[in-house]
Design an enzyme around this catalytic site. Structure first.
Site, PDB file in Angstrom:
ATOM      1  CG  MET A 132      61.749  29.673   0.100  1.00 53.04           C
ATOM      2  SD  MET A 132      61.299  28.532   1.671  1.00 53.04           S
ATOM      3  CE  MET A 132      62.561  29.283   2.713  1.00 53.04           C
ATOM      4  N   PRO A 133      63.154  32.518  -2.881  1.00 55.55           N
ATOM      5  CG  PRO A 133      62.261  33.220  -4.897  1.00 55.55           C
ATOM      6  CD  PRO A 133      62.766  31.985  -3.888  1.00 55.55           C
ATOM      7  CG  HIS A 134      62.279  34.732   1.828  1.00 56.90           C
ATOM      8  ND1 HIS A 134      63.317  33.942   1.606  1.00 56.90           N
ATOM      9  CD2 HIS A 134      62.995  35.474   3.231  1.00 56.90           C
ATOM     10  CE1 HIS A 134      64.375  34.028   2.496  1.00 56.90           C
ATOM     11  NE2 HIS A 134      64.167  34.766   3.418  1.00 56.90           N
ATOM     12  CB  ALA A 135      61.128  40.506   0.903  1.00 55.18           C
TER      13      ALA A 135
ATOM     14  CE1 TYR B  49      66.298  36.893   0.880  1.00 56.35           C
ATOM     15  CE2 TYR B  49      67.447  38.180  -0.626  1.00 56.35           C
ATOM     16  CZ  TYR B  49      66.374  37.788  -0.115  1.00 56.35           C
ATOM     17  OH  TYR B  49      65.007  38.447  -0.553  1.00 56.35           O
TER      18      TYR B  49
END
Length: 147
Positions: A64-67, A55
Site C-alpha cells: 500500500m504505497p503512500h506518502a 515500508y
C-alpha cells in the site's frame, strides 16, 4: 465500502511489472489523473522507499504505497493494481507483491474507515487469493464488494 473508492477507472490488471518503481507508478497514476495528488507524490514514495525500505509492503504479496499528506495530497483517494506474475519490492518476508493499493490521505483521520476496510480484506486469505487471480475489473469489484 471499498467500492466507494475503487472503480473501473482506478483498477489496473497487468501480467508483469519491470520493477517496484514501475508498479508503484502505475498504481499512483490514477490518483494523479483525477487530481487527488500532485505528481510529486510519486517521487515522495520513491524517496521514502530509498530512505527506509519498502515500508508500505504490509503483508505477504500486498503493498500500500503512500506518502505524507504534505507531499502533494489534494484529496483522499485509493487505486488498485494487480500484478499477476508478482513484482519484487525487496521486502524479505513478503515478496513477490501481487496486490498494490495506492493510498492518498489528506490527513491522519479522514481515511480511517477505508483503512479498516482494507485491513479486513488483507486478513481474508481467500479474498486475497481471489484478487490475485482476477482477470477483469468486474472480477476485482466483485471480490472487494463485501468490504
Amino acid at each position: 465500502m471499498l467500492t466507494d473508492w475503487i472503480n473501473e477507472s482506478n483498477i489496473n490488471i497487468i501480467e508483469h511489472a519491470d520493477n517496484w518503481q514501475s508498479a508503484v507508478a502505475l498504481a499512483v497514476q490514477p490518483l494523479i489523473d483525477v487530481g487527488a495528488v500532485e505528481a510529486r507524490y510519486l517521487q515522495a514514495i520513491y524517496d521514502m522507499h530509498r530512505e527506509i525500505g519498502p515500508y508500505y509492503v504490509l503483508g505477504e504479496g500486498i503493498a500500500m504505497p503512500h506518502a505524507r499528506p504534505e507531499e502533494g495530497v489534494i484529496r483522499t483517494a485509493l487505486s488498485l493494481v494487480i500484478v499477476q506474475n508478482g513484482v519484487e519490492f525487496y521486502s524479505e518476508d513478503n515478496d513477490p507483491v501481487y496486490i498494490i493499493f495506492a493510498l492518498a490521505a489528506i490527513d491522519s483521520n479522514s481515511h480511517i474507515e477505508m483503512i479498516a476496510s482494507l485491513s479486513h480484506l488483507f486478513c481474508d486469505d481467500a479474498v486475497v487469493q481471489k484478487l490475485r487471480g482476477c482477470q477483469s475489473k468486474e472480477d476485482v469489484l466483485q471480490a472487494i464488494s463485501q468490504y
